[in-house]
Design a protein around this motif. Sequence first.
Motif, PDB file in Angstrom:
ATOM      1  N   ARG A   1       0.837  -1.189   0.000  1.00  0.00           N
ATOM      2  CA  ARG A   1       0.000   0.000   0.000  1.00  0.00           C
ATOM      3  C   ARG A   1       0.877   1.245   0.000  1.00  0.00           C
ATOM      4  O   ARG A   1       1.678   1.455   0.919  1.00  0.00           O
TER       5      ARG A   1
ATOM      6  N   SER B   1       1.239   5.573  -1.626  1.00  0.00           N
ATOM      7  CA  SER B   1       0.498   6.758  -2.028  1.00  0.00           C
ATOM      8  C   SER B   1      -0.040   6.580  -3.446  1.00  0.00           C
ATOM      9  O   SER B   1       0.659   6.051  -4.318  1.00  0.00           O
ATOM     10  N   PRO B   2      -1.262   7.002  -3.722  1.00  0.00           N
ATOM     11  CA  PRO B   2      -1.795   6.827  -5.078  1.00  0.00           C
ATOM     12  C   PRO B   2      -0.999   7.586  -6.132  1.00  0.00           C
ATOM     13  O   PRO B   2      -0.899   7.140  -7.272  1.00  0.00           O
TER      14      PRO B   2
ATOM     15  N   ARG C   1       1.798   5.354  -7.142  1.00  0.00           N
ATOM     16  CA  ARG C   1       1.356   4.218  -7.953  1.00  0.00           C
ATOM     17  C   ARG C   1       1.041   4.644  -9.382  1.00  0.00           C
ATOM     18  O   ARG C   1       1.414   3.969 -10.345  1.00  0.00           O
ATOM     19  N   TYR C   2       0.351   5.760  -9.541  1.00  0.00           N
ATOM     20  CA  TYR C   2      -0.059   6.191 -10.874  1.00  0.00           C
ATOM     21  C   TYR C   2       1.060   6.890 -11.636  1.00  0.00           C
ATOM     22  O   TYR C   2       0.866   7.266 -12.791  1.00  0.00           O
TER      23      TYR C   2
ATOM     24  N   LYS D   1      -0.379  -1.001  -4.534  1.00  0.00           N
ATOM     25  CA  LYS D   1      -1.802  -0.738  -4.433  1.00  0.00           C
ATOM     26  C   LYS D   1      -2.023   0.620  -3.765  1.00  0.00           C
ATOM     27  O   LYS D   1      -1.273   0.990  -2.854  1.00  0.00           O
ATOM     28  N   PRO D   2      -3.028   1.371  -4.213  1.00  0.00           N
ATOM     29  CA  PRO D   2      -3.256   2.691  -3.609  1.00  0.00           C
ATOM     30  C   PRO D   2      -3.811   2.558  -2.203  1.00  0.00           C
ATOM     31  O   PRO D   2      -4.701   1.748  -1.931  1.00  0.00           O
TER      32      PRO D   2
ATOM     33  N   SER E   1      -7.983   6.970  -2.179  1.00  0.00           N
ATOM     34  CA  SER E   1      -8.335   7.551  -3.470  1.00  0.00           C
ATOM     35  C   SER E   1      -7.463   8.766  -3.765  1.00  0.00           C
ATOM     36  O   SER E   1      -6.926   9.411  -2.860  1.00  0.00           O
ATOM     37  N   LEU E   2      -7.347   9.055  -5.047  1.00  0.00           N
ATOM     38  CA  LEU E   2      -6.541  10.193  -5.469  1.00  0.00           C
ATOM     39  C   LEU E   2      -7.275  11.486  -5.153  1.00  0.00           C
ATOM     40  O   LEU E   2      -8.465  11.623  -5.427  1.00  0.00           O
TER      41      LEU E   2
ATOM     42  N   LEU F   1      -8.909   5.144  -9.264  1.00  0.00           N
ATOM     43  CA  LEU F   1      -8.866   6.568  -9.576  1.00  0.00           C
ATOM     44  C   LEU F   1     -10.287   7.085  -9.759  1.00  0.00           C
ATOM     45  O   LEU F   1     -11.030   6.566 -10.577  1.00  0.00           O
TER      46      LEU F   1
END
Length: 599
Positions: free
Chosen positions: A18, A20-21, A24-25, A75-76, A79-80, A181
């Motif tokens: 896990r 930070s989103p 990950r993105y 994995k996030p 949510s972003l 996202l």
Amino acid sequence: MKRQAVGRLEAGREPGVRVSPLLRYSILPAAMAGLTHLLSSMAGLLEGDTEYSAVLGLWAVLYLAVAAAWLLALKPSRSLSKEEALVLVGYSWVVTPLLSAIPVAYALGVPLVDAWFESISGYTTTGLTIFTGGVDKDFGVYVPSMEQLPPSILWWRAVTQWLGGFGIVVMFLVFARLGGLPPHLVGFAEGRFERLEPSIARSIRALMGLYAFLTLLGAILLHLAGMRPADALYHSMTGIATGGFSPYSDSIAHYHSVAVELATMVVMLLGAANFADLYAIIRGVPRRLSEETASLIVIAFASTLLGALILGRLGWHPYAPLREAAFDVASAVSTTGFGISDLSKAPIAWKAFLTVLMLVGGAAFSTAGGIKQYRLLVLFKNIAWTVRETVHGADRITVRRVGGSIITDDELRSIVSVATLFAAAHAAGTLALLVILPRCSLADAAFEAASALATTGLSVGVTSASTPWLAKAVLMALMTLGRLEVVGFLYMVEAARTMAGGARRRGRRAGLRPEGRGPSRTARRWPRPPAWRQRPPPGWRRLPAGASQPPSEVPRGASSRTRWRCRPYSYPWRTRAPRPRGPPGTGRPLAPGSGAARS
């Protein structure tokens, strides 16, 4: 029962770390670059290009494999956020063209800055090119012309514009929906989204279908006009995207056909029209066309007539004045960039005329660039609103309405800010080109800066392989700013500053350095006091521990071990004065005019 529920929850939890989103993105630009090269290599194989298709295919496999492994391993954690989405947009428009340019620079043996320039021009749907068949004087390397490029590289140029016209951020939805996202942040971050369906996710799918349908329709139209199937698909992809890349150095003039020019004009205007109007027409939905679609048609028609008069007066028209004016106006106002003549030989007045049209641009909800027709309508109507309010004053109520929607003061300020930023960026780009290129005239510098900022692609010869790298960097910056509509870059900077400030505040609150190397010197010298000695939050006062206090008034983070409890201040002006009562024990109010009441 509780253990079974916990077991099912742990069994259904996805494996992975896990994080930070945003972290990950951050791999999504590699996925987009891999998808671009995969499609380009497949198209090149169909054209018989095996060597360069294999090179682009291997890079595509590498990018996609790294992106898949990254997305599966991480994995996030949540949510972003809106700020992170804005930062991700700006980061993507810089990193995606860079990653996509590396395989091209490797395959062709050209400098990375030239491949990066071409990649930015493609993804931003600009159309300026350095593949002009000249020597890069900064690196001493020959850069081939379009006729010398292999089919895989030519299709790479078309795919970059087709994906860039649709929007990298919207295309990210295909990958990001796998990781959480929020779909409402996809269109917000880029500022070009309008709902076609009640659901945003369904609207994006409808937009993808509409985009593919328009591309197929344009290919059929161009093929019927006289293009071979591959050229028809190529020009339809770059025309609907309002990009303007062509496999030939002389662009549409290569065909010497009026029918091809007319079909190309239709494709360009379709790409610059409001997609919501086109979707309603195709679906047969009863909808009143937006004012910007009518404005686009009126401006294109009136500018064609005016342009024909200007060209007839100046005496410069490689073709008939009406033919030359119609195509150049459609190419400029749609910000596509197809050409049928050498604009470097055009008079200064014609260059200035096209410069204004490029900055105006097409519809807001389209692939076109520029300030946009909607903002132009609001700016011109605001002049009329201001005049009416000044003349009539408060005796007359003015309703600020454009296309059925009320224009608020905040929206009006935003539109004025975007127009001002466009003007400032254009002036700065023109001045920078004049400084870097001393032999460049003011008209040529303003034309080239407007073409890059409005993501048009028309050129008067300033952009070429022999252009200094510093001038290329200025044009690359203008193309990126124009794709983000300038204000999007400011959104990204403010979002990054907010995120950095929040991280610093969290670090200070935890007594850690920003680098995470342990407690700071201040934290070691002045340790955090115990809870009972801490100051209460603003608006609270201390009470003895034994005082009564409702649970709802306990401040957040208060502990039962604190020596003092907190309760909000009671403000006299916010509370109603107590009603005077009668003698103790009676429970009756005092009679009006009694002595006790007067006292």
